[in-house]
Enzyme design. Structure first.
Site, short mmCIF file in Angstrom:
data_model
loop_
_atom_site.label_atom_id
_atom_site.label_comp_id
_atom_site.label_asym_id
_atom_site.label_seq_id
_atom_site.Cartn_x
_atom_site.Cartn_y
_atom_site.Cartn_z
CD GLU A 80 15.03 15.85 -7.00
OE1 GLU A 80 14.27 16.59 -7.70
OE2 GLU A 80 14.89 14.71 -6.79
CB SER A 340 -22.02 -18.82 6.56
OG SER A 340 -22.06 -19.92 5.68
#
Length: 686
Positions: A80, A340
């Site tokens: 970091e 459908s």
């Protein structure tokens, strides 16, 4: 010019120093920072008051700097902020490198924030990516470096940074992912934890173990590059061998809470205080829904279910088979072709246009603008009535009706009933080629059950803050009529027939049920949607990658899941007959497995005694076959003439429809299909 620039630089430096010292005076003490917590606690309650889930930050034990393993410190600093111990809070070299990458690649791919800046952002600021926030972040970082030592800053950072899964601090993360405290993290475990900070969701070991291990390898390589460990130590670490703690069981209720809680943003003002959120979810129904999806969804497929009352309250929601492996909510996020089941809107438009369930219509080959739909069984029944056509999901009849009322009219009906996704108006749209969300389709069916009145789905009934302050209380929206009640009643008539005698027979539960199946081309999606006793439920099944699923039909697994769920969900409710009553034919009073196994589309084959015979489905498109779409998707469709909706809302309009002038031989007074007529229409003897 040089003097002017020098003066401006000195003035800026003085302003920066003043800002830093002023900020130092406003910073909390070290002990105050240790005791402050991040995030907001939220308790989510079910309809019965039980707590469904508690959400918010999870904190482990606070570890002093001398209690934190050195490998954890080295891993975090390496990946970091490798110059953490040498910069004053901001890293000019890191910023320059980030800008250089931005210029060369055209976008920011490397961050320039230091550990101190990240601490400043997490504790005092927001994540908004604005220039002003970056300036404030730099000032706070410089002030933190002036007020606290490097060891104190790193201790604060490691105990407060977010590691995903609600875990703040390395101890909470270690306990969540490895089952033990962070005071004795191994090198491999420290590498995994350090790798989480960049993207906690992407690299979480419980969500994607491979990604977490891959990121840990990057951390170990960085530690070698910075001299914190040797190459031999990195190779011995072996993140693949790390044993993860079993993840706490997250049942399907999280799909519901993930859908419900974002609604808080529109219901209440920003709150940082603890909240109690009361919802509509019924725990018993939720368990029944989860069990039905787990039991009836075929292996290798996903399933989703939504159950909704007539007032819009969502009682159960399942967004997938396993929340841990996939938080993707297929009930609210996925858009799939409905097959459908979309015919609901076609027949609603036809009924509103004046057509009646008993009205004769011919099932025959039809071509519309070059498109020739087929029935699923590749056969045609000749003259039947609209009720029978709907019950057996005949595609040719749906296409005829869509042409008569107008495809734009069908699309308008779908939007009227709450479909929010785009709708095409090509002729094939009558077979469900437009993508929809399951929750929208459930809403539409609930509105039919609500006698044509609008239904707005909702999940939150009230929000309570500290000291029992009511921050929000649900109120019903103003009533709105979508279609006349008689239109909804006649649509319910058709939906009942589909369950009693048609494609939805597997959805029968021993009380009145109205519903519709849906199956898409090559069986990619299976649907069943229906309602009974005031509760509407929709089920979808399929693959996330939309690959074909041989054997998946809406009238099979989805209809069985519907029946398994609804049989329990409405068991203690009074039986509520519909306004139109359809009586089961004698041969279906005691339906057997063969009857349930009948094809999803097409009229079943009957033996000489009039009983349904199990048969294999032919390969190819199912009902709502989108493969039958026009060859030219950009072809302009001509809107056919449709019967106008009356402009005045008088008693004749909202009252019951007049009786049909010619009911036809295929309907009997009791609503049952005439067995002899049906055999004759299908060309059968006996």
């Amino acid at each position: 010019m040089f003097k002017i620039l020098l003066a401006l630089a000195v003035a800026a430096l003085v302003a920066l120093l003043v800002a830093v010292f002023v900020t130092m005076g406003t910073l909390p003490s070290y002990e105050q920072l240790k005791t402050s917590q991040n995030g907001q606690m939220i308790r989510v309650h079910a309809a019965d008051g039980s707590v469904l889930v508690s959400l918010g930050p999870s904190y482990g034990q606070w570890l002093r700097s001398d209690q934190i393993p050195q490998v954890m410190k080295d891993a975090m600093v390496s990946v970091e902020d490798r110059r953490f111990y040498r910069h004053p809070g901001i890293d000019p070299i890191g910023i320059a490198r980030s800008l250089d990458v931005r210029v060369r690649r055209g976008r920011f791919t490397q961050g320039g924030s230091t550990i101190t800046q990240q601490l400043a952002r997490n504790v005092f600021l927001t994540n908004n990516k604005t220039f002003t926030r970056k300036v404030r972040e730099a000032i706070v970082a410089l002030a933190l470096e002036r007020k606290f030592s490097k060891d104190q800053i790193l201790e604060l950072y490691l105990n407060k940074v977010y590691f995903g899964g609600g875990s703040y601090g390395i101890d909470a993360a270690s306990r969540r992912f490895f089952g033990h405290g962070a005071d004795h993290l191994s090198l491999a475990e420290a590498a995994i934890v350090a790798g989480l900070v960049k993207a906690p969701s992407n690299y979480s070991p419980t969500a994607d173990a491979e990604a977490a291990v891959g990121r840990a390898g990057v951390v170990l390589d960085t530690m070698v590059a910075t001299g914190h460990i040797s190459r031999a130590q990195a190779e011995d670490a072996n993140p693949h061998a790390v044993r993860l703690a079993p993840a706490p069981r997250q049942n399907s209720v999280r799909y519901f809470t993930d859908w419900a809680l974002p609604q808080l943003d529109t219901l209440i003002d920003d709150q940082s205080e603890p909240l109690d959120v009361w919802t509509t979810l019924d725990p018993k129904m939720q368990r029944a829904a989860d069990a039905a999806i787990q039991r009836d969804t075929p292996k290798g497929l996903q399933g989703a279910l939504v159950a909704m009352e007539r007032d819009g309250s969502v009682r159960a929601m399942v967004g997938g088979r396993d929340y841990i492996s996939s938080i993707y909510n297929r009930a609210t996020q996925a858009v799939r072709q409905p097959g459908s089941s979309w015919k609901l809107f076609v027949y609603l438009a036809a009924i509103e246009g004046g057509h009646k369930p008993d009205e004769p219509i011919v099932d025959e080959p039809v071509t519309i603008d070059g498109w020739s739909p087929r029935n699923d069984e590749r056969t045609y029944s000749g003259q039947i009535n609209i009720r029978t056509a709907f019950a057996f999901s005949l595609n040719t009849v749906a296409a005829k009706l869509g042409q008569i009322v107008g495809f734009d009219t069908v699309a308008d009906m779908a939007r009227r009933f709450g479909i929010t996704t785009p709708i095409d108006t090509h002729p094939s749209m009558v077979l469900g080629t437009s993508d929809v969300r399951l929750i929208d389709m459930v809403r539409a069916f609930a509105e039919v059950d609500n006698q044509g009145g609008m239904v707005v789905p909702y999940a939150i009934t009230k929000v309570v803050g500290p000291e029992d302050r009511i921050l929000y209380q649900h109120t019903a929206p103003e009533p709105r009529v979508l279609v006349a009640p008689w239109v909804a009643a006649e649509m319910t008539d058709l939906l009942q027939t589909a369950v009693n005698t048609g494609t939805g027979r597997a959805a029968q539960i021993g009380r009145p049920v109205a519903g519709k199946t849906g199956t898409t081309s090559t069986n990619r999606d299976g649907w069943f949607l229906g309602f009974s006793s005031g509760l509407t439920t929709g089920v979808w099944m399929g693959r996330d990658d939309a690959k074909p699923n041989p054997g998946l039909y809406g009238g099979r697994a989805p209809a069985r899941a519907f029946a398994d769920f609804m049989g329990q969900a409405v068991a203690n409710r009074p039986i509520v007959p519909f306004q139109t009553s359809v009586t089961l034919p004698e041969w279906q009073l005691e339906p057997d497995d063969e009857a349930y196994g009948a094809p999803d589309n097409g009229i079943p084959t009957l033996d000489e005694n009039g009983n349904p015979v199990a048969q294999d489905r032919p390969s190819g498109g199912a009902d709502g076959d989108p493969g039958q779409a026009p060859s030219d998707p950009d072809a302009v469709q001509v809107r056919r003439g449709s019967r106008p909706m009356p402009q005045t809302q008088d008693d004749d309009w909202f009252g019951p429809p007049p009786p049909p002038t010619s009911p036809g031989p295929q309907a009997r007074d009791d609503g049952r299909l005439d067995r002899r007529w049906l055999d004759k229409a299908l060309g059968r003897n006996g």
